[in-house]
Design a protein around this motif. Structure first.
Motif, PDB file in Angstrom:
ATOM      1  N   ASN A 114       0.806  -1.215   0.000  1.00 49.54           N
ATOM      2  CA  ASN A 114       0.000   0.000   0.000  1.00 49.54           C
ATOM      3  C   ASN A 114       0.844   1.273   0.000  1.00 49.54           C
ATOM      4  OD1 ASN A 114      -2.778   0.685  -0.141  1.00 49.54           O
ATOM      5  ND2 ASN A 114      -2.646   1.605   1.871  1.00 49.54           N
ATOM      6  N   ASN A 115       2.149   1.152   0.172  1.00 46.34           N
ATOM      7  CA  ASN A 115       3.055   2.287   0.021  1.00 46.34           C
ATOM      8  C   ASN A 115       3.777   2.114  -1.314  1.00 46.34           C
ATOM      9  OD1 ASN A 115       5.307   4.076   0.134  1.00 46.34           O
ATOM     10  ND2 ASN A 115       5.082   4.172   2.343  1.00 46.34           N
ATOM     11  N   ASN A 116       3.488   2.987  -2.269  1.00 46.71           N
ATOM     12  CA  ASN A 116       4.015   2.799  -3.620  1.00 46.71           C
ATOM     13  C   ASN A 116       5.529   2.919  -3.672  1.00 46.71           C
ATOM     14  OD1 ASN A 116       3.214   2.192  -6.301  1.00 46.71           O
ATOM     15  ND2 ASN A 116       3.737   4.275  -6.911  1.00 46.71           N
ATOM     16  N   LEU A 117       6.136   3.502  -2.654  1.00 44.18           N
ATOM     17  CA  LEU A 117       7.593   3.567  -2.590  1.00 44.18           C
ATOM     18  C   LEU A 117       8.191   2.158  -2.540  1.00 44.18           C
ATOM     19  CD1 LEU A 117       9.836   5.737  -2.378  1.00 44.18           C
ATOM     20  CD2 LEU A 117       9.756   5.436   0.095  1.00 44.18           C
ATOM     21  N   VAL A 118       7.476   1.238  -1.917  1.00 46.21           N
ATOM     22  CA  VAL A 118       7.930  -0.155  -1.852  1.00 46.21           C
ATOM     23  C   VAL A 118       7.706  -0.844  -3.193  1.00 46.21           C
ATOM     24  CG1 VAL A 118       7.642  -2.354  -0.653  1.00 46.21           C
ATOM     25  CG2 VAL A 118       7.439  -0.215   0.614  1.00 46.21           C
ATOM     26  N   ASN A 119       6.591  -0.536  -3.842  1.00 45.28           N
ATOM     27  CA  ASN A 119       6.256  -1.222  -5.091  1.00 45.28           C
ATOM     28  C   ASN A 119       7.276  -0.979  -6.195  1.00 45.28           C
ATOM     29  OD1 ASN A 119       3.876  -2.292  -4.031  1.00 45.28           O
ATOM     30  ND2 ASN A 119       2.709  -0.460  -4.554  1.00 45.28           N
ATOM     31  N   VAL A 120       7.877   0.207  -6.220  1.00 46.12           N
ATOM     32  CA  VAL A 120       8.816   0.507  -7.303  1.00 46.12           C
ATOM     33  C   VAL A 120      10.170  -0.154  -7.085  1.00 46.12           C
ATOM     34  CG1 VAL A 120       7.680   2.699  -7.775  1.00 46.12           C
ATOM     35  CG2 VAL A 120       9.635   2.656  -6.238  1.00 46.12           C
ATOM     36  N   THR A 121      10.420  -0.681  -5.894  1.00 47.87           N
ATOM     37  CA  THR A 121      11.710  -1.317  -5.620  1.00 47.87           C
ATOM     38  C   THR A 121      11.602  -2.830  -5.484  1.00 47.87           C
ATOM     39  OG1 THR A 121      11.416  -0.947  -3.235  1.00 47.87           O
ATOM     40  CG2 THR A 121      12.612   0.724  -4.476  1.00 47.87           C
ATOM     41  N   ARG A 122      10.369  -3.375  -5.555  1.00 47.97           N
ATOM     42  CA  ARG A 122      10.192  -4.813  -5.397  1.00 47.97           C
ATOM     43  C   ARG A 122       9.174  -5.330  -6.406  1.00 47.97           C
ATOM     44  NH1 ARG A 122       9.593  -3.973   0.937  1.00 47.97           N
ATOM     45  NH2 ARG A 122      11.781  -3.660   1.447  1.00 47.97           N
ATOM     46  N   ASN A 123       9.322  -6.595  -6.725  1.00 51.21           N
ATOM     47  CA  ASN A 123       8.357  -7.237  -7.597  1.00 51.21           C
ATOM     48  C   ASN A 123       7.050  -7.469  -6.847  1.00 51.21           C
ATOM     49  OD1 ASN A 123       9.985  -7.491  -9.933  1.00 51.21           O
ATOM     50  ND2 ASN A 123      11.035  -9.243  -9.031  1.00 51.21           N
ATOM     51  N   PRO A 124       5.950  -7.597  -7.560  1.00 47.84           N
ATOM     52  CA  PRO A 124       4.686  -7.852  -6.862  1.00 47.84           C
ATOM     53  C   PRO A 124       4.684  -9.210  -6.184  1.00 47.84           C
ATOM     54  CG  PRO A 124       4.412  -8.075  -9.236  1.00 47.84           C
ATOM     55  CD  PRO A 124       5.771  -7.496  -9.009  1.00 47.84           C
ATOM     56  N   ARG A 125       3.905  -9.306  -5.113  1.00 50.72           N
ATOM     57  CA  ARG A 125       3.712 -10.567  -4.414  1.00 50.72           C
ATOM     58  C   ARG A 125       2.357 -11.153  -4.807  1.00 50.72           C
ATOM     59  NH1 ARG A 125       8.716  -9.120  -3.966  1.00 50.72           N
ATOM     60  NH2 ARG A 125       9.806  -9.915  -2.141  1.00 50.72           N
ATOM     61  N   TYR A 126       2.185 -12.429  -4.494  1.00 45.18           N
ATOM     62  CA  TYR A 126       0.955 -13.118  -4.853  1.00 45.18           C
ATOM     63  C   TYR A 126       0.388 -13.828  -3.629  1.00 45.18           C
ATOM     64  CZ  TYR A 126       2.402 -12.213  -9.621  1.00 45.18           C
ATOM     65  OH  TYR A 126       2.787 -11.585 -10.775  1.00 45.18           O
ATOM     66  N   VAL A 127      -0.917 -13.697  -3.475  1.00 46.17           N
ATOM     67  CA  VAL A 127      -1.616 -14.373  -2.390  1.00 46.17           C
ATOM     68  C   VAL A 127      -2.240 -15.643  -2.952  1.00 46.17           C
ATOM     69  CG1 VAL A 127      -3.446 -14.204  -0.672  1.00 46.17           C
ATOM     70  CG2 VAL A 127      -2.098 -12.187  -1.259  1.00 46.17           C
ATOM     71  N   THR A 128      -2.000 -16.757  -2.277  1.00 46.21           N
ATOM     72  CA  THR A 128      -2.564 -18.041  -2.675  1.00 46.21           C
ATOM     73  C   THR A 128      -3.322 -18.632  -1.499  1.00 46.21           C
ATOM     74  OG1 THR A 128      -0.722 -18.434  -4.197  1.00 46.21           O
ATOM     75  CG2 THR A 128      -2.074 -20.330  -3.604  1.00 46.21           C
ATOM     76  N   ALA A 129      -4.559 -19.033  -1.748  1.00 44.53           N
ATOM     77  CA  ALA A 129      -5.375 -19.682  -0.726  1.00 44.53           C
ATOM     78  C   ALA A 129      -5.873 -21.006  -1.286  1.00 44.53           C
ATOM     79  CB  ALA A 129      -6.542 -18.798  -0.325  1.00 44.53           C
ATOM     80  N   ILE A 130      -5.749 -22.065  -0.483  1.00 43.85           N
ATOM     81  CA  ILE A 130      -6.184 -23.406  -0.899  1.00 43.85           C
ATOM     82  C   ILE A 130      -7.238 -23.887   0.089  1.00 43.85           C
ATOM     83  CG2 ILE A 130      -5.459 -25.778  -1.327  1.00 43.85           C
ATOM     84  CD1 ILE A 130      -2.691 -24.728  -1.996  1.00 43.85           C
ATOM     85  N   TRP A 131      -8.369 -24.309  -0.460  1.00 38.82           N
ATOM     86  CA  TRP A 131      -9.484 -24.740   0.374  1.00 38.82           C
ATOM     87  C   TRP A 131      -9.899 -26.151   0.003  1.00 38.82           C
ATOM     88  CZ3 TRP A 131     -14.381 -26.592  -0.292  1.00 38.82           C
ATOM     89  CH2 TRP A 131     -15.220 -26.559   0.821  1.00 38.82           C
ATOM     90  N   SER A 132     -10.175 -26.945   1.017  1.00 40.95           N
ATOM     91  CA  SER A 132     -10.673 -28.300   0.820  1.00 40.95           C
ATOM     92  C   SER A 132     -11.498 -28.684   2.038  1.00 40.95           C
ATOM     93  CB  SER A 132      -9.517 -29.288   0.637  1.00 40.95           C
ATOM     94  OG  SER A 132      -9.997 -30.628   0.655  1.00 40.95           O
ATOM     95  N   PRO A 133     -12.599 -29.408   1.854  1.00 42.53           N
ATOM     96  CA  PRO A 133     -13.410 -29.781   3.011  1.00 42.53           C
ATOM     97  C   PRO A 133     -12.791 -30.850   3.892  1.00 42.53           C
ATOM     98  CG  PRO A 133     -14.299 -30.759   1.014  1.00 42.53           C
ATOM     99  CD  PRO A 133     -13.201 -29.832   0.588  1.00 42.53           C
ATOM    100  N   VAL A 134     -11.723 -31.492   3.424  1.00 44.07           N
ATOM    101  CA  VAL A 134     -11.157 -32.609   4.180  1.00 44.07           C
ATOM    102  C   VAL A 134      -9.732 -32.343   4.644  1.00 44.07           C
ATOM    103  CG1 VAL A 134     -12.637 -34.319   3.066  1.00 44.07           C
ATOM    104  CG2 VAL A 134     -10.436 -33.714   2.026  1.00 44.07           C
TER     105      VAL A 134
END
Length: 481
Positions: A410-430
């Motif tokens: 959320n601070n664009n100063l960080v975004n220009v010096t680093r690659n984007p990150r990715y959020v991964t969520a895995i869901w299963s009923p078991v």
């Protein structure tokens, strides 16, 4: 009658090769070359073929008509580089500051963005002043303004370089701020060598203003990037409760109401990354041996099962999933003070071989003031058993629902010096839900674990849980069975 006193006096060249021209005791301009001198005199009414070597017409001081030390190509090249660097730095500061100034969540981050935008405006003014400073310097403060613009460029470049060295990831902005950082060092050397601040009426106040501005900017950035996000607390209220069960009118089942509830009681809105509620029935074998040694043995066996709390008289616990599902939904927002409740009804056979029924509610979230999640991308589910799911397809992984999306700091100063990150969520009923934030450039499992832990802390990701347990006897009794 012609005066003996020369009409035109050409002063010695200054440090840049510019010669002041005085006519009748008044300065009429400055000339870089003999051609410029003739044009100047022509505008004053002198003949084009004026003999400038005639001492009765022109008095030369500090050299004759052939003394013009100016290197026009060099001077113009330096001016062009100075103007280009300031305009490029202006564009960089605007690109960094505008997203925060117009869309940051917190007031401090908006102020930080506004400061970058204003510093870009100052650099734009400095670029225009550089045209005068590289020319005839008709505006006395042009050198000081250029110096201020270059100092801002150096400060911005140094900050970006420092932040980039922390991760050393290639981004397109590296090709901009690194050359600008070297450019600002070289330009600052030239400006200091030429004492560009000499034209300012009160240079000490000017220097004090520059220092004060730098301190305020540094404090604002430190507050917005470090203190303020860490100071705001996170509090969640999470509940899971069983209601009064009812016997089915036709089928041999008991219908059990379940109420799930959560509220964001903290000071920061959040994104829900993953959530799951799971209702399980517990079966167990009870002790048939009254002797003391058997009880001790069962206690020891129970203590080693699933890492749970030790319990006497029961062993060989077996948990069966009765009902499972999402609670609120991955990618959804929960604002400050917002609450949400969900009511479900699940069925249990009247002759179920369970002694207790429990519900486990788990909610994973990330702070909205730390990052901006691409919700449209993240809310789209991918199914591991679907062959058209692309890289999410995994026939050997079981039936998994996968959510994946990009998150930006959320601070664009960080975004220009680093690659984007990715959020991964895995869901299963078991199986237990999985929530991860990473850049997908790790090398080996150990690096992934370290990076994931660092990114989870950086984006304020955490998990809250609530659970409840009730005996099957109580559920059957309340239903009248």
């Amino acid at each position: 009658m012609r005066s003996i006193r020369p009409w035109v006096v050409v002063e010695p060249p200054d440090s840049r090769g510019l010669r002041r021209v005085v006519v009748g005791g008044e300065t009429v301009g400055r000339a870089w070359s003999l051609g410029e001198l003739r044009k100047m005199l022509g505008r004053l009414g002198y003949p084009e073929d004026l003999n400038v070597d005639d001492a009765a017409s022109v008095s030369w001081r500090g050299g004759d008509s052939g003394t013009w030390p100016d290197r026009a190509w060099r001077r113009r090249a330096v001016t062009v580089l100075m103007v280009a660097g300031l305009f490029a730095s202006m564009a960089l500061n605007a690109a960094i500051g505008w997203p925060d100034a117009s869309g940051a969540l917190t007031f401090a981050q908006r102020i930080s963005g506004v400061l970058f935008v204003l510093s870009g405006v100052v650099q734009g003014v400095a670029a225009l002043a550089a045209l005068d400073y590289g020319g005839r310097r008709q505006f006395k403060a042009s050198g000081a303004i250029v110096l201020l613009g270059v100092l801002i460029a150096l400060a911005t470049g140094s900050l970006l370089l420092f932040m980039w060295l922390e991760e050393m990831e290639f981004t397109p902005y590296v090709l901009v701020f690194m050359p600008l950082w070297f450019w600002s060092l070289c330009t600052l050397f030239l400006l200091v060598r030429d004492k560009s601040w000499k034209g300012v009426p009160q240079p000490k106040r000017f220097a004090a203003g520059v220092v004060a501005t730098a301190l305020l900017t540094g404090i604002s950035l430190a507050y917005s990037t470090m203190y303020q996000p860490a100071a705001a607390p996170m509090h969640f209220t999470l509940r899971a409760e069983f209601g009064k069960s009812r016997a089915d009118r036709v089928l041999p089942f008991v219908q059990v109401p379940l109420t799930l509830y959560m509220k964001n009681t903290g000071g920061i809105p959040v994104y829900i990354v993953n959530d799951i509620y799971t209702v399980r029935g517990r079966g167990a074998e009870y002790s048939r041996y009254p002797d003391r040694r058997a009880l001790v043995r069962e206690w020891s066996e129970r203590a080693g099962e699933r890492g749970e709390e030790a319990e006497r008289y029961v062993s060989r616990l077996k948990y069966t999933t009765v009902s499972s599902g999402h609670f609120y939904g991955p990618g959804k927002r929960l604002e400050i003070g917002q609450e949400y409740s969900l009511k479900r009804v699940f069925q249990l056979p009247k002759d179920a071989l369970y002694d207790t029924v429990s519900v486990d509610l788990r909610v994973s979230y990330m702070r909205k003031d730390r990052g901006k999640l691409d919700v449209d991308e993240f809310e789209t589910p991918h199914y591991s058993w679907d062959k058209e799911a692309g890289r999410f397809h995994c026939s050997a992984c079981g039936r998994l629902v996968i959510y994946h999306g990009m998150v930006r700091h959320n601070n664009n100063l960080v975004n220009v010096t680093r690659n984007p990150r990715y959020v991964t969520a895995i869901w299963s009923p078991v199986r237990d839900p999985i929530s991860s934030i990473s850049a997908f450039d790790f090398k080996g499992e150990s690096d992934f674990v370290k990076e994931e832990k660092r990114e989870l802390e950086r984006y304020g990701a955490a998990e809250v849980r609530a659970n409840a347990e009730v005996s099957l006897a109580e559920l059957l009794m309340s239903s009248g069975v």
